[in-house]
Scaffold this motif. Structure first.
Motif, PDB file in Angstrom:
ATOM      1  N   ASP A  27       0.865  -1.187   0.000  1.00 37.17           N
ATOM      2  CA  ASP A  27       0.000   0.000   0.000  1.00 37.17           C
ATOM      3  C   ASP A  27       0.899   1.234   0.000  1.00 37.17           C
ATOM      4  O   ASP A  27       1.401   1.641   1.044  1.00 37.17           O
ATOM      5  CB  ASP A  27      -0.900  -0.012   1.233  1.00 37.17           C
ATOM      6  N   ASP A  29       0.122   4.252  -0.425  1.00 34.78           N
ATOM      7  CA  ASP A  29      -0.508   5.407   0.225  1.00 34.78           C
ATOM      8  C   ASP A  29      -0.303   5.397   1.734  1.00 34.78           C
ATOM      9  O   ASP A  29      -0.347   6.444   2.388  1.00 34.78           O
ATOM     10  CB  ASP A  29      -2.011   5.440  -0.064  1.00 34.78           C
ATOM     11  N   ALA A  30      -0.096   4.224   2.286  1.00 35.80           N
ATOM     12  CA  ALA A  30      -0.040   4.083   3.740  1.00 35.80           C
ATOM     13  C   ALA A  30       1.335   4.391   4.318  1.00 35.80           C
ATOM     14  O   ALA A  30       1.486   4.498   5.536  1.00 35.80           O
ATOM     15  CB  ALA A  30      -0.454   2.666   4.137  1.00 35.80           C
ATOM     16  N   SER A  39       3.399  10.648   0.659  1.00 37.50           N
ATOM     17  CA  SER A  39       3.340   9.188   0.674  1.00 37.50           C
ATOM     18  C   SER A  39       4.202   8.645  -0.466  1.00 37.50           C
ATOM     19  O   SER A  39       4.581   9.376  -1.394  1.00 37.50           O
ATOM     20  CB  SER A  39       1.896   8.716   0.492  1.00 37.50           C
TER      21      SER A  39
END
Length: 366
Positions: A27, A29-30, A39
């Motif tokens: 992920d 974005d995380a 990010s």
């Protein structure tokens, strides 16, 4: 140090894609990219944005920032984003390959524009550095080819002394790492080469990578009349590279090729003998290939570079030292607004600045 071209852009894009492809299932974005507030996904998209901006400016010969941007459709996954990086990187490589030699377009660092080699180098730098940021955030190993990194340093970081290893040096120079014996970098920039308009000529700043080729007998990527640069140009290029390797080169006070606007051919060279001294004094030297003499080119070049220097806050005086029997060069200095130094000024120059007894001193002040 390699020349910068579309090939180097493609190599950097391939390295970026090869590294990030190992984490397509993560992920992005995380997790933040290392050292950034973005990010990993935003940082990856930023690479594509830079490729797009560079390609469009260079292809369009833009003189300012273009009102142009790209977006990702909602739902684009990591694999799709990686395809965008590869596609926009291909656009930049194509723009670099098709741009005519010497053409320039807007970029703010450091002198307001960049040529095709500069845009290629910036694209490579963006890819390598931001891939590093993403890789660190995702816990990936990232080690770009040393030759590619050395070229980035030679084309964009002429003010940075080369280190024992190119990659740690570039990371240090951009505030991303430490280098033994050097203070941490908290504020950094890169440099495209300075160009100074000079009537029928353009004074084109010589980068360390170009100087390296010139001192070794190459053309520096320039089209010289008469089969190549003057031997003095090769000597000044060797001096420039020596200053670069010692970490004392200042790119705004380096060497320039005299490029004729009408046909893009180089006809000579002009150079500062160093940065301003404590008296705010700089010295200029110049040479002209035999086939270009008698056309006023040397006068235009000397006048333009002198006026550029005197417009700065750190220069009050420009001097030229000329052999006693070189009457044509003395006339060039006079036409460029220089006056013959006084007896006292020449005496001081001989004692304080090691002016050779066989040279005459010409002076121009702000």
């Amino acid at each position: 140090m390699r020349a910068m071209s579309g090939d180097q852009v493609e190599a950097a894009v391939a390295h970026c894609a090869g590294t990030l492809r190992r984490a397509l299932d993560r992920d992005w974005d995380a997790v933040n990219a290392a050292g950034l507030e973005w990010s990993c996904r935003t940082t990856a998209f930023h690479i594509a944005e830079d490729f797009t901006a560079y390609a469009s400016r260079l292809a369009g010969r833009a003189r300012h920032r273009l009102p142009l941007g790209i977006t990702l459709p909602e739902g684009t996954d990591n694999a799709g984003l990686l395809q965008v990086i590869e596609a926009t990187g291909a656009l930049l490589a194509a723009a670099v390959r098709t741009a005519p030699p010497g053409e320039r377009a807007f970029h703010p660092a450091q002198f307001g524009s960049a040529d095709r080699e500069g845009f290629a180098a910036m694209g490579v730098a963006e890819a390598l550095l931001h891939t590093h940021d993403i890789a660190r955030g995702l816990g990936l190993v990232h080690e770009p080819p040393a030759g590619l990194v050395a070229s980035v340093l030679g084309w964009l970081f002429p003010h940075v002394q080369p280190g024992a290893e190119p990659w740690p040096t570039l990371l240090w120079a951009t505030g991303r790492g430490e280098l033994p014996g050097r203070a941490p970098v908290t504020d950094w920039t890169w440099y495209n080469n300075l160009v100074v308009p000079a009537g029928r000529l353009t004074l084109t700043g010589i980068r360390p990578a170009v100087a390296d080729d010139l001192r070794m007998g190459g053309t520096g990527g320039l089209d010289w009349i008469g089969g190549g640069p003057h031997e003095i140009t090769r000597q000044t290029s060797a001096a420039l590279l020596k200053a670069y390797e010692a970490g004392v080169h200042r790119p705004e006070f380096g060497s320039f090729a005299l490029v004729r606007n009408e046909d893009g051919r180089a006809v000579g060279g002009i150079n500062f003998h160093g940065a301003p001294d404590e008296e705010r004094r700089v010295e200029i030297g110049y040479d002209l290939l035999a086939g270009a003499r008698g056309n006023g080119y040397a006068t235009e070049a000397l006048r333009a570079l002198t006026e550029w220097a005197l417009a700065r806050d750190d220069v009050d005086t420009v001097v030229v030292a000329i052999k006693r029997d070189n009457l044509p060069s003395q006339r060039v200095a006079s036409r460029a607004g220089f006056l013959r130094a006084t007896v006292d000024e020449e005496r001081l120059a001989r004692t304080e600045y090691d002016l050779d007894a066989g040279l005459l001193l010409y002076v121009r002040r702000s």
